[in-house]
Scaffold this motif. Structure first.
Motif, short mmCIF file in Angstrom:
data_model
loop_
_atom_site.label_atom_id
_atom_site.label_comp_id
_atom_site.label_asym_id
_atom_site.label_seq_id
_atom_site.Cartn_x
_atom_site.Cartn_y
_atom_site.Cartn_z
N SER A 87 0.83 -1.21 0.00
CA SER A 87 0.00 0.00 0.00
C SER A 87 0.86 1.25 0.00
CB SER A 87 -0.93 0.02 1.22
OG SER A 87 -1.91 -0.98 1.12
N LEU A 94 -4.74 -0.94 -0.09
CA LEU A 94 -5.08 -2.28 -0.55
C LEU A 94 -5.83 -3.02 0.54
CD1 LEU A 94 -1.69 -3.36 -2.18
CD2 LEU A 94 -3.65 -2.26 -3.26
N VAL A 108 -6.79 -8.46 -4.54
CA VAL A 108 -6.95 -7.27 -3.69
C VAL A 108 -7.87 -6.26 -4.36
CG1 VAL A 108 -4.65 -7.53 -2.70
CG2 VAL A 108 -4.96 -6.00 -4.61
N CYS A 110 -8.16 -2.07 -4.52
CA CYS A 110 -7.29 -0.93 -4.26
C CYS A 110 -8.08 0.36 -4.38
CB CYS A 110 -6.15 -1.05 -5.24
SG CYS A 110 -5.62 0.33 -6.14
#
Length: 116
Positions: A87, A94, A108, A110
């Motif tokens: 991140s 994330l 993930v 984001c």
């Protein structure tokens, strides 16, 4: 209804998805926020609809073969340091959604950092 193809709708239905599905994400939120990984709005919306599904798909794809995947953030438990580093490195927040390839890859969601 949706912009999804009949094939996608068939795969989702076979995985247990139904239109209007709402999964309670509170346990995932509290689990990850306890270690500093914040569930942002986009991750919550996605997990409310698709969280907990195991998609058993296979066959040829465009750039790689289709592979089964599981949408369960708990599969990334214990990787909070990795998600924090990624991140920070990407300048994005994330949140884990699940995994594919028997844990070889994380899925993930984001979102932009609030500062950026």
């Amino acid at each position: 209804m949706s912009g999804w193809s009949p094939e996608v709708l068939e795969v989702l239905a076979a995985s247990g998805w139904t239109a209007g599905r709402r999964v309670d994400t509170a346990d995932w939120r509290s689990m990850f926020e306890a270690v500093g990984i914040v569930m942002h709005e986009a991750a919550e919306a996605f997990l409310q609809e698709f969280g907990g599904l195991t998609v058993s798909i296979g066959g040829t794809g465009i750039n790689r073969a289709r592979e089964p995947f599981e949408l369960n953030p708990e599969l990334a438990w214990g990787e909070d340091d990795r998600f924090s580093e990624w991140s920070d490195s990407l300048g994005r927040r994330l949140f884990p959604l699940g995994e594919l390839d028997d844990g070889r890859f994380f899925l993930v969601c984001c979102a932009r950092n609030p500062e950026g």
